[in-house]
Scaffold this motif. Sequence first.
Motif, PDB file in Angstrom:
ATOM      1  N   ALA A 248      43.621 -30.381  61.756  1.00  0.00           N
ATOM      2  CA  ALA A 248      43.282 -29.130  61.287  1.00  0.00           C
ATOM      3  C   ALA A 248      44.069 -28.988  60.045  1.00  0.00           C
ATOM      4  CB  ALA A 248      43.861 -28.261  62.502  1.00  0.00           C
ATOM      5  N   GLY A 249      45.161 -29.476  59.667  1.00  0.00           N
ATOM      6  CA  GLY A 249      45.919 -29.186  58.304  1.00  0.00           C
ATOM      7  C   GLY A 249      45.218 -30.026  57.344  1.00  0.00           C
TER       8      GLY A 249
ATOM      9  N   ARG B 298      41.952 -28.297  56.491  1.00  0.00           N
ATOM     10  CA  ARG B 298      42.203 -27.046  55.753  1.00  0.00           C
ATOM     11  C   ARG B 298      42.664 -27.565  54.356  1.00  0.00           C
ATOM     12  NH1 ARG B 298      44.603 -22.267  58.972  1.00  0.00           N
ATOM     13  NH2 ARG B 298      44.064 -21.047  57.044  1.00  0.00           N
TER      14      ARG B 298
ATOM     15  N   ALA C 257      39.291 -28.599  52.491  1.00  0.00           N
ATOM     16  CA  ALA C 257      38.586 -27.335  52.322  1.00  0.00           C
ATOM     17  C   ALA C 257      39.168 -26.428  51.084  1.00  0.00           C
ATOM     18  CB  ALA C 257      38.604 -26.156  53.375  1.00  0.00           C
ATOM     19  N   LEU C 258      40.512 -26.634  50.825  1.00  0.00           N
ATOM     20  CA  LEU C 258      41.173 -25.981  49.592  1.00  0.00           C
ATOM     21  C   LEU C 258      40.779 -26.775  48.606  1.00  0.00           C
ATOM     22  CD1 LEU C 258      43.145 -24.099  48.122  1.00  0.00           C
ATOM     23  CD2 LEU C 258      45.053 -25.447  48.847  1.00  0.00           C
TER      24      LEU C 258
END
Length: 85
Positions: free
Chosen positions: A60-61, A64, A67-68
């Motif tokens: 998940a990290g 994310r 995505a950033l």
Amino acid sequence: MTTIWNVVTVGVRQQEVPPALLGRVNSVYRLLGWGLMPLGALTGGLLAHRFGLRVPYPVAGAVRGLALVAALPVLVPAMRDAIPR
């Protein structure tokens, strides 16, 4: 943290979106935000079942973080425009 995020995003939407479109924009935001939660839960559950309970967290990290990085081309110019000179 979630409360702060909700207050900020609602405030920005109310400032930036024309009143005639606000309901539509809010509905799309909720559709994506709440609609993708079951998909994330399912993916996390499958990862945990297959690889163990600790694996979904770094995955998940990483998602994310990607995505950033994908959003930075839009976010950086917007932040520069928002800073008063």
